[in-house]
Design an enzyme around this catalytic site. Structure first.
Site, PDB file in Angstrom:
ATOM      1  N   ILE A 214       3.768  18.183   9.034  1.00 29.34           N
ATOM      2  CA  ILE A 214       4.367  18.099   7.692  1.00 29.34           C
ATOM      3  C   ILE A 214       5.419  19.192   7.505  1.00 29.34           C
ATOM      4  O   ILE A 214       5.747  19.567   6.388  1.00 29.34           O
ATOM      5  CB  ILE A 214       3.294  18.190   6.581  1.00 29.34           C
ATOM      6  CG1 ILE A 214       2.435  19.447   6.757  1.00 29.34           C
ATOM      7  CG2 ILE A 214       2.422  16.959   6.545  1.00 29.34           C
ATOM      8  CD1 ILE A 214       1.774  19.893   5.472  1.00 29.34           C
ATOM      9  N   ASP A 215       5.914  19.720   8.641  1.00 27.79           N
ATOM     10  CA  ASP A 215       6.883  20.819   8.558  1.00 27.79           C
ATOM     11  C   ASP A 215       8.104  20.451   7.717  1.00 27.79           C
ATOM     12  O   ASP A 215       8.632  21.286   6.974  1.00 27.79           O
ATOM     13  CB  ASP A 215       7.302  21.256   9.969  1.00 27.79           C
ATOM     14  CG  ASP A 215       7.809  20.099  10.819  1.00 27.79           C
ATOM     15  OD1 ASP A 215       7.258  18.976  10.683  1.00 27.79           O
ATOM     16  OD2 ASP A 215       8.748  20.288  11.606  1.00 27.79           O
TER      17      ASP A 215
ATOM     18  N   LYS B 216       0.839  -1.204   0.000  1.00 31.60           N
ATOM     19  CA  LYS B 216       0.000   0.000   0.000  1.00 31.60           C
ATOM     20  C   LYS B 216       0.873   1.253   0.000  1.00 31.60           C
ATOM     21  O   LYS B 216       0.644   2.184  -0.776  1.00 31.60           O
ATOM     22  CB  LYS B 216      -0.883  -0.012   1.260  1.00 31.60           C
ATOM     23  CG  LYS B 216      -1.488   1.330   1.599  1.00 31.60           C
ATOM     24  CD  LYS B 216      -2.286   1.277   2.885  1.00 31.60           C
ATOM     25  CE  LYS B 216      -1.540   1.576   4.149  1.00 31.60           C
ATOM     26  NZ  LYS B 216      -1.296   2.994   4.426  1.00 31.60           N
ATOM     27  N   ASN B 217       1.877   1.272   0.884  1.00 31.97           N
ATOM     28  CA  ASN B 217       2.664   2.493   1.057  1.00 31.97           C
ATOM     29  C   ASN B 217       3.574   2.790  -0.123  1.00 31.97           C
ATOM     30  O   ASN B 217       4.188   3.854  -0.183  1.00 31.97           O
ATOM     31  CB  ASN B 217       3.476   2.428   2.357  1.00 31.97           C
ATOM     32  CG  ASN B 217       2.584   2.631   3.569  1.00 31.97           C
ATOM     33  OD1 ASN B 217       1.396   2.950   3.422  1.00 31.97           O
ATOM     34  ND2 ASN B 217       3.137   2.451   4.750  1.00 31.97           N
TER      35      ASN B 217
ATOM     36  N   ARG C 292      -4.076  10.733   5.209  1.00 35.99           N
ATOM     37  CA  ARG C 292      -2.990  11.707   5.382  1.00 35.99           C
ATOM     38  C   ARG C 292      -2.009  11.710   4.229  1.00 35.99           C
ATOM     39  O   ARG C 292      -1.444  12.741   3.890  1.00 35.99           O
ATOM     40  CB  ARG C 292      -2.210  11.372   6.657  1.00 35.99           C
ATOM     41  CG  ARG C 292      -2.908  11.618   7.935  1.00 35.99           C
ATOM     42  CD  ARG C 292      -1.921  11.360   9.050  1.00 35.99           C
ATOM     43  NE  ARG C 292      -0.661  12.017   8.757  1.00 35.99           N
ATOM     44  CZ  ARG C 292      -0.398  13.266   9.034  1.00 35.99           C
ATOM     45  NH1 ARG C 292      -1.284  14.011   9.628  1.00 35.99           N
ATOM     46  NH2 ARG C 292       0.777  13.794   8.724  1.00 35.99           N
TER      47      ARG C 292
ATOM     48  N   ARG D  82      -8.301  -0.352   5.385  1.00 32.82           N
ATOM     49  CA  ARG D  82      -7.462   0.674   4.748  1.00 32.82           C
ATOM     50  C   ARG D  82      -6.134   0.080   4.305  1.00 32.82           C
ATOM     51  O   ARG D  82      -5.504   0.593   3.391  1.00 32.82           O
ATOM     52  CB  ARG D  82      -7.175   1.812   5.730  1.00 32.82           C
ATOM     53  CG  ARG D  82      -8.325   2.772   5.920  1.00 32.82           C
ATOM     54  CD  ARG D  82      -7.858   3.958   6.746  1.00 32.82           C
ATOM     55  NE  ARG D  82      -6.488   4.271   6.400  1.00 32.82           N
ATOM     56  CZ  ARG D  82      -5.513   4.504   7.277  1.00 32.82           C
ATOM     57  NH1 ARG D  82      -5.753   4.497   8.565  1.00 32.82           N
ATOM     58  NH2 ARG D  82      -4.294   4.762   6.874  1.00 32.82           N
TER      59      ARG D  82
ATOM     60  N   ARG E 261       1.800  14.072  13.868  1.00 32.59           N
ATOM     61  CA  ARG E 261       2.261  13.867  12.494  1.00 32.59           C
ATOM     62  C   ARG E 261       2.290  15.153  11.669  1.00 32.59           C
ATOM     63  O   ARG E 261       1.531  15.321  10.715  1.00 32.59           O
ATOM     64  CB  ARG E 261       1.407  12.814  11.791  1.00 32.59           C
ATOM     65  CG  ARG E 261       1.591  11.459  12.402  1.00 32.59           C
ATOM     66  CD  ARG E 261       0.816  10.405  11.699  1.00 32.59           C
ATOM     67  NE  ARG E 261       1.576   9.764  10.628  1.00 32.59           N
ATOM     68  CZ  ARG E 261       1.156   8.661  10.000  1.00 32.59           C
ATOM     69  NH1 ARG E 261       0.026   8.111  10.305  1.00 32.59           N
ATOM     70  NH2 ARG E 261       1.884   8.124   9.057  1.00 32.59           N
TER      71      ARG E 261
ATOM     72  N   ASP F 115       5.513   0.120  12.090  1.00 37.20           N
ATOM     73  CA  ASP F 115       4.264  -0.471  11.603  1.00 37.20           C
ATOM     74  C   ASP F 115       4.115  -1.946  12.005  1.00 37.20           C
ATOM     75  O   ASP F 115       3.086  -2.560  11.718  1.00 37.20           O
ATOM     76  CB  ASP F 115       4.174  -0.348  10.074  1.00 37.20           C
ATOM     77  CG  ASP F 115       3.819   1.074   9.644  1.00 37.20           C
ATOM     78  OD1 ASP F 115       3.489   1.899  10.510  1.00 37.20           O
ATOM     79  OD2 ASP F 115       3.872   1.352   8.432  1.00 37.20           O
TER      80      ASP F 115
ATOM     81  N   CYS G  57      -4.151  13.040  13.925  1.00 39.83           N
ATOM     82  CA  CYS G  57      -4.062  11.643  13.528  1.00 39.83           C
ATOM     83  C   CYS G  57      -3.968  10.829  14.795  1.00 39.83           C
ATOM     84  O   CYS G  57      -3.378  11.258  15.776  1.00 39.83           O
ATOM     85  CB  CYS G  57      -2.808  11.482  12.682  1.00 39.83           C
ATOM     86  SG  CYS G  57      -2.326   9.804  12.436  1.00 39.83           S
TER      87      CYS G  57
HETATM   88  C1  UD1 Z   1       5.040   6.518   6.641  1.00 38.71           C
HETATM   89  C2  UD1 Z   1       4.083   5.364   6.496  1.00 38.71           C
HETATM   90  C3  UD1 Z   1       3.642   4.855   7.858  1.00 38.71           C
HETATM   91  C4  UD1 Z   1       4.847   4.550   8.735  1.00 38.71           C
HETATM   92  C5  UD1 Z   1       5.821   5.727   8.761  1.00 38.71           C
HETATM   93  C6  UD1 Z   1       7.115   5.406   9.461  1.00 38.71           C
HETATM   94  C7  UD1 Z   1       2.913   5.828   4.443  1.00 38.71           C
HETATM   95  C8  UD1 Z   1       1.627   6.224   3.790  1.00 38.71           C
HETATM   96  N1  UD1 Z   1       2.909   5.787   5.772  1.00 38.71           N
HETATM   97  O1  UD1 Z   1       4.319   7.584   7.277  1.00 38.71           O
HETATM   98  O2  UD1 Z   1       2.852   3.685   7.686  1.00 38.71           O
HETATM   99  O3  UD1 Z   1       4.426   4.271  10.038  1.00 38.71           O
HETATM  100  O4  UD1 Z   1       6.156   6.116   7.411  1.00 38.71           O
HETATM  101  O5  UD1 Z   1       7.722   4.291   8.929  1.00 38.71           O
HETATM  102  O6  UD1 Z   1       3.896   5.521   3.786  1.00 38.71           O
HETATM  103  N2  UD1 Z   1       7.562  14.118  11.084  1.00 38.71           N
HETATM  104  C9  UD1 Z   1       7.716  15.442  11.391  1.00 38.71           C
HETATM  105  N3  UD1 Z   1       7.606  16.372  10.390  1.00 38.71           N
HETATM  106  C10 UD1 Z   1       7.344  16.024   9.107  1.00 38.71           C
HETATM  107  C11 UD1 Z   1       7.207  14.659   8.787  1.00 38.71           C
HETATM  108  C12 UD1 Z   1       7.315  13.718   9.792  1.00 38.71           C
HETATM  109  O7  UD1 Z   1       7.948  15.787  12.548  1.00 38.71           O
HETATM  110  O8  UD1 Z   1       7.258  16.933   8.251  1.00 38.71           O
HETATM  111  C13 UD1 Z   1       7.651  13.096  12.153  1.00 38.71           C
HETATM  112  C14 UD1 Z   1       6.321  12.374  12.352  1.00 38.71           C
HETATM  113  O9  UD1 Z   1       5.461  13.089  13.207  1.00 38.71           O
HETATM  114  C15 UD1 Z   1       6.748  11.071  12.942  1.00 38.71           C
HETATM  115  C16 UD1 Z   1       8.081  10.806  12.248  1.00 38.71           C
HETATM  116  O10 UD1 Z   1       8.520  12.065  11.749  1.00 38.71           O
HETATM  117  O11 UD1 Z   1       6.947  11.179  14.321  1.00 38.71           O
HETATM  118  C17 UD1 Z   1       8.018   9.796  11.112  1.00 38.71           C
HETATM  119  O12 UD1 Z   1       7.113  10.224  10.153  1.00 38.71           O
HETATM  120  P1  UD1 Z   1       7.271   9.838   8.621  1.00 38.71           P
HETATM  121  O13 UD1 Z   1       8.472   9.001   8.436  1.00 38.71           O
HETATM  122  O14 UD1 Z   1       7.179  11.088   7.828  1.00 38.71           O
HETATM  123  O15 UD1 Z   1       5.992   8.956   8.382  1.00 38.71           O
HETATM  124  P2  UD1 Z   1       4.902   9.057   7.259  1.00 38.71           P
HETATM  125  O16 UD1 Z   1       5.529   9.327   5.947  1.00 38.71           O
HETATM  126  O17 UD1 Z   1       3.798   9.949   7.734  1.00 38.71           O
END
Ligand code: UD1
Length: 422
Positions: A123-124, A22-23, A92, A401, A121, A308, A116
Site C-alpha cells: 500500500i506504499d 462489489k468493487n 484487504r 466473497r 499487494r 480480474d 495476499c
Molecule cells: C483492485 C480490485 C481488484 C483488481 C485490481 C486491479 C478492489 C477491491 N479490488 O485492487 O479486484 O484486481 O484493482 O484491477 O477494487 N500496488 C503497489 N502499491 C500500492 C498499490 C498497488 O505496488 O500502494 C501494486 C499492486 O501490488 C498490484 C498493482 O499495483 O501489483 C495493482 O494494484 P491496485 O490497482 O492497487 O489493485 P487494488 O486496488 O488492490
C-alpha cells in the site's frame, strides 16, 4: 466449508442479470465516513465482502441496515478511529477507510492488510499520496498511524503522480482530497469504471471532482460533505464471467443489466477468438460457437484487459483450437489456477508472468479442485461447465466473497451445478 459440484456438458441458454459491482459498493461504503448522517445505496450485492465492510463501519460507530438490494448506512462520529486487524485481514479493501477517516477527523489507525494470495499487494502508493497531502505517517505494531500534519487538522491539496495506475490508491487519495484544503491533482490515475462511480457518489455528496475515468483527476477540496443516495454500477467482472460461461458451453446467453462498454477489451478478444457477440446499451449476447481459436491476451489497467478476468479467459482458452499466450502484468502471482486447471487436463506452461495455453476442444475432464482466490474460483467453475463428468470445487468461500448467487444464475441458464453444504 461449502463446495460446488458441477456436472459438465450442458449447453447454457437464456438470459441472466448482473448484480451491482462489489468493487464499487465497497468503496462507497467507506466514502460514507466522510459525512455524518444517512447514506442510501441501491443495487448493493449480497456478498461476504460487503458484510465485512459493514462490520468495519459498525466498529466505527455506524449502523448499517439492509433492505433487499438497498443498504442504508447511518454514519456517526466514531469513538476511536481504528480499523482493527481482525476486520482488515478478512478483506484487504478495508485500507480504503484510511483516506476518509484522515480527511474527516484528521487521524486514523488502520491495520496493515498483510499478505495476499495474488502477490504482496503493498500500500506504499496509498501512503505516498497521503504524505504528499501533509499526513504524518508511522508504521508500528502492524498498524498505519496517520495524522493530518497541519495546524488546521486538515489535509492539504497536493500534486500526486502515481508510479503505477493503482485502483485502490487512486480511490483512497481521491476520497481524502475531497475534504482537503486546496486543489489535489492525481496524475497517472487509474481509470476503472468503479472509480468513476465513486467520484459520481462523492460529487453527489458535494465534492468537486473532475476527470475521474481519465489519467488526470482534479479534486477541489470543500469544507463539508453531506450524505446522498446512489445506485451502484453493474459488476463488469461478473458480467464478463457470465458471458464466458455461455461461450465456453457453446450456448447463447444474454447478460442483462450490464454496461458492455466497460468490457470492450474482453469483447474484442472473444470476437478475435471467433465468437459473435452482439451488444446493446445495457446487455450483451454471445451466440453459439462450435469451435474458437487461441488468442493472446495481456492484462493491463482499464481500459486494458482486466486482470480480474484473466483466469476465466484462460479457462476459455484451454478448450480453444490452438495456442494462446496469456501475460499477467498487474499482479506478480496470479496463476494459481493453472495447477488446478492442469488437474482437469488443461495443457498450460506458466513461466513467471506468462502462461502458454495449448488449447484443444473437449480436453477437460472433471476432478476435485481447490479454489485459491476469488477469480481463480470462477475459472474452475467455468472449467467444470465443459469438463466431462463431475468437477468438485473446494473452498468456495472465495467465490462467495465476490459472486452473488452464482450457482443460481448458472442453474437458471441450464447448468447442472449445486452447492454442497458442510
Ligand atoms: C483492485 C480490485 C481488484 C483488481 C485490481 C486491479 C478492489 C477491491 N479490488 O485492487 O479486484 O484486481 O484493482 O484491477 O477494487 N500496488 C503497489 N502499491 C500500492 C498499490 C498497488 O505496488 O500502494 C501494486 C499492486 O501490488 C498490484 C498493482 O499495483 O501489483 C495493482 O494494484 P491496485 O490497482 O492497487 O489493485 P487494488 O486496488 O488492490
Amino acid at each position: 466449508m461449502d463446495k460446488m459440484l458441477v456436472r459438465g456438458g450442458r449447453r447454457l441458454n437464456g438470459e441472466v442479470s448482473t448484480s451491482g459491482a462489489k468493487n464499487s459498493a465497497l468503496k462507497m461504503l467507506f466514502a460514507s465516513l466522510l459525512a455524518e448522517g444517512r447514506h442510501v445505496f441501491h443495487n448493493v450485492p449480497e456478498l461476504q465482502d460487503i458484510i465485512s465492510s459493514a462490520q468495519l463501519l459498525e466498529s466505527l460507530n455506524c449502523s448499517v441496515e439492509r433492505k433487499g438490494k438497498t443498504l442504508i448506512v447511518d454514519v456517526k462520529k466514531p469513538g476511536s478511529f481504528e480499523a482493527h486487524y481482525d476486520l482488515v485481514r478478512k478483506m484487504r479493501a478495508s485500507i480504503l477507510c484510511l483516506g476518509p477517516l484522515l480527511a474527516k477527523y484528521g487521524q486514523a489507525q488502520v491495520s496493515l492488510p498483510g499478505g495476499c494470495a495474488i502477490g504482496s499487494r503493498p500500500i506504499d502508493l496509498h501512503l505516498q499520496g497521503m504524505k504528499a497531502m501533509g499526513a504524518e505517517i508511522e508504521l508500528h505494531q502492524g498498524y498505519v498511524h496517520a495524522k493530518a500534519g497541519s495546524a488546521s487538522g486538515r489535509l492539504q491539496g497536493a500534486s500526486i503522480l502515481f508510479e503505477f495506475a493503482t485502483v485502490g490508491g487512486t480511490e483512497n487519495v481521491m476520497m481524502a482530497a475531497t475534504l482537503a484544503e486546496g486543489v489535489t491533482i492525481i496524475e497517472n490515475a487509474a481509470k476503472e469504471p468503479e472509480i468513476v462511480d465513486l467520484a459520481n457518489y462523492l460529487n453527489k455528496m458535494g465534492a468537486k471532482i473532475e476527470g475521474a475515468g481519465t489519467a488526470i483527476i482534479r479534486v477541489t477540496g470543500v469544507e463539508k460533505l453531506t450524505p446522498a443516495e446512489h445506485e451502484v454500477v453493474p459488476d463488469r467482472i461478473e458480467a464478463g464471467t457470465l458471458l464466458i460461461a455461455g461461450a465456453i458451453t457453446g450456448g447463447e446467453v444474454t447478460v442483462k443489466k450490464c454496461v458492455p462498454e466497460h468490457l470492450d477489451a474482453l469483447i474484442l478478444k472473444m470476437r478475435e477468438s471467433g465468437f459473435t457477440i452482439d451488444t446493446e446499451k445495457t446487455s450483451m449476447t454471445v451466440r453459439p460457437c462450435k469451435e474458437w481459436k487461441g488468442v493472446d491476451v495481456s492484462t493491463a489497467p482499464h481500459p486494458g484487459f482486466p486482470t480480474d478476468l484473466q483466469a476465466q479467459f484462460m479457462t476459455l482458452m484451454t478448450v480453444a483450437q490452438g495456442t494462446s499466450v496469456i501475460t499477467e502484468t498487474v499482479f506478480e502471482n496470479r496463476f494459481m489456477h493453472v495447477t488446478e486447471l492442469a488437474r482437469l487436463g488443461a495443457d498450460i506452461t506458466p513461466k513467471a508472468r506468462v502462461a502458454v495455453v495449448r488449447g484443444k476442444p473437449g480436453l477437460l475432464e472433471g476432478a476435485p479442485v481447490m479454489a485459491t482466490d476469488l477469480r481463480a474460483s470462477a475459472s474452475l467453475v467455468l472449467a467444470g461447465l465443459v469438463a466431462k463428468n463431475e468437477t468438485l470445487v473446494n473452498r468456495i468461500y472465495h467465490l462467495d466473497r465476490g459472486y452473488e448467487a452464482l450457482e443460481a444464475k448458472l442453474s437458471s441458464l441450464g447448468a447442472d451445478i449445486k452447492r454442497l453444504k458442510e
